[in-house]
Design a protein around this motif. Structure first.
Motif, PDB file in Angstrom:
ATOM      1  N   LEU A 191      36.118  22.864  10.128  1.00 33.85           N
ATOM      2  CA  LEU A 191      35.705  23.742  11.238  1.00 33.85           C
ATOM      3  C   LEU A 191      35.694  22.968  12.545  1.00 33.85           C
ATOM      4  CD1 LEU A 191      32.809  25.893   9.735  1.00 33.85           C
ATOM      5  CD2 LEU A 191      35.058  26.678  10.501  1.00 33.85           C
ATOM      6  N   ALA A 192      35.197  21.696  12.480  1.00 34.79           N
ATOM      7  CA  ALA A 192      35.139  20.884  13.708  1.00 34.79           C
ATOM      8  C   ALA A 192      36.544  20.613  14.250  1.00 34.79           C
ATOM      9  CB  ALA A 192      34.409  19.570  13.424  1.00 34.79           C
ATOM     10  N   VAL A 193      37.489  20.356  13.361  1.00 30.95           N
ATOM     11  CA  VAL A 193      38.871  20.091  13.798  1.00 30.95           C
ATOM     12  C   VAL A 193      39.487  21.353  14.421  1.00 30.95           C
ATOM     13  CG1 VAL A 193      41.213  19.612  12.920  1.00 30.95           C
ATOM     14  CG2 VAL A 193      39.290  18.149  12.246  1.00 30.95           C
ATOM     15  N   TYR A 194      39.215  22.504  13.799  1.00 27.01           N
ATOM     16  CA  TYR A 194      39.712  23.763  14.386  1.00 27.01           C
ATOM     17  C   TYR A 194      39.152  23.924  15.798  1.00 27.01           C
ATOM     18  CZ  TYR A 194      42.021  26.048  10.394  1.00 27.01           C
ATOM     19  OH  TYR A 194      42.903  26.392   9.390  1.00 27.01           O
ATOM     20  N   ARG A 195      37.822  23.673  15.916  1.00 32.98           N
ATOM     21  CA  ARG A 195      37.142  23.940  17.190  1.00 32.98           C
ATOM     22  C   ARG A 195      37.556  22.933  18.262  1.00 32.98           C
ATOM     23  NH1 ARG A 195      32.077  23.791  15.204  1.00 32.98           N
ATOM     24  NH2 ARG A 195      31.929  21.601  15.718  1.00 32.98           N
TER      25      ARG A 195
END
Ligand SMILES: N[C@@H](CCC(=O)N[C@@H](CS)C(=O)NCC(=O)O)C(=O)O
Length: 379
Positions: A48-52
């Motif tokens: 999720l952090a990489v997507y964001r």
């Protein structure tokens, strides 16, 4: 040593970064390619952090795989990634340079990317009893790897709703089409299995862009997911072994068959491409042409521009019209149409045999290009 040499040495020694996931169809295509070419890369989970923090700001939408080059360029779309890397890593090209093999490789890439994705989604989401636990855990592992094990299937529910909830309408493969999707996939498996009884890859002992197109659906979903994985291993053991070869290739090994040979065992597969997929692609071209005429000032096309009917194994349904698919279809069509008269004449018997002449002569008056991570009208 000149400053530029030091600079290029530094970028040479930095690896490529692949943001992707084992459960992701198109990540598997890119990973297999990077491994075969022996390109130094590190894979990072698309959490999720990489997507964001990376994917959405750089690409503009939540999509994987994304490849970060040592020069700091972000690449998205597996075909664009491979096309950017081929000139940088020219040893053992994955595009054959003879006409029939190149054409066949482009057609089968397209079938893997844009058609077998239907079977991949169907077998993942319709066999919930066998697959769901594994899939939810895998999505949870991907998005929030630090979470406790008990929480991961719950985190996995979000992407499960997104992917599992939309695809039937998108591809037009709801319940009335389930049997057709399975008949088509089983036919494909039998034909590919027979071919792989004689050859390691589609066109000899070296994987081509066609093999990389097929490995997307055939790895993450149809080999790894429990229900279709069992089907593949039991019904088409040669295909399961090809998946394993594609996953763990001998880098930069092998050769395409001599004399532009197309093995006889590929004929049924190619006939299937033209019977099942190219009518949809030709109709996509018609819809894109009409859309462009109705929107003369628009450059970027929406992801979907309406719906059209299609037929699979004798059953009909309605699916979303995707301009992206025209961009992919342009590759074999333009390759064919740009050959000399003499070369086209040499290809004619093969194309007649597989029912491909009409599709490859499709006139594309509003060609598309893929720039800025989007499909746009070529001006
Ligand atoms: N044609 C693209 C397709 C990429 C794609 O559809 N990726 C999936 C995961 S395997 C995804 O992120 N889908 C989310 C979305 O499209 O919104 C490619 O070759 O990279």
């Amino acid at each position: 040593m000149a400053a530029t040499d030091i600079c290029s040495e530094r970028t040479m020694s930095k690896p490529y970064i692949l943001y992707g996931a084992e459960v992701s169809l198109y990540s598997g295509k890119t990973r297999a390619y990077l491994r075969y070419k022996g390109i130094p890369y590190e894979e990072r989970l698309a959490t999720l952090a990489v997507y964001r923090e990376i994917i959405v700001p750089k690409i503009g939408r939540p999509i994987i795989p994304v490849l970060l080059t040592p020069e700091g360029e972000y690449l998205q779309d597996t075909t664009a990634i491979i096309d950017a890397l081929e000139p940088r890593f020219p040893d053992h090209p994955v595009y054959p340079d003879t006409p029939a093999q190149r054409l066949v490789a482009l057609l089968l890439e397209l079938y893997g990317d844009e058609w077998l994705v239907m079977a991949a989604m169907h077998y993942r989401w319709q066999y919930k009893r066998q697959n769901l636990g594994t899939i939810l855990r895998a999505f949870g592992d991907l998005l929030r790897p630090q979470s406790p094990a008990w929480l991961k299937p719950i985190i996995g529910l979000l992407p499960a709703f997104k992917f599992g909830g939309m695809y039937q309408k998108y591809f037009g493969i709801g319940k009335p089409m389930h049997a057709a999707v399975e008949r088509s996939y089983e036919g494909f498996l039998d034909e590919f299995n027979a071919h792989l009884g004689k050859h390691d890859f589609l066109l000899g002992s070296r994987p081509s862009i066609g093999d990389f197109g097929l490995i997307g659906p055939l790895y993450a979903h149809l080999y790894r997911d429990p229900a279709p994985g069992k089907l593949m291993r039991e019904r088409a053991a040669n295909v399961a072994r090809w998946v394993e070869r594609m996953q763990h290739p001998e880098p930069r090994s092998g050769a395409f068959l001599a004399n532009d040979e197309i093995p006889d065992t590929l004929i049924p597969l190619l006939a299937r491409v033209f019977r099942e997929q190219t009518p949809v692609l030709q109709d996509t071209v018609r819809a894109v042409t009409a859309w462009c005429a109705a929107n003369p000032d628009a450059d970027a096309l929406p992801r979907v521009i309406g719906r059209h009917t299609f037929t699979l194994e004798g059953d009909s349904s309605e699916r979303a019209i995707q301009p992206y698919a025209q961009w992919m279809f342009q590759r074999p069509v333009q390759f064919y149409q740009q050959r000399s008269d003499a070369e086209r004449a040499r290809l004619a018997p093969l194309l007649q045999q597989i029912g491909g002449l009409d599709a490859l002569n499709t006139v594309i008056t509003t060609p598309l290009e893929y720039v800025g991570y989007r499909v746009k009208r070529m001006r």
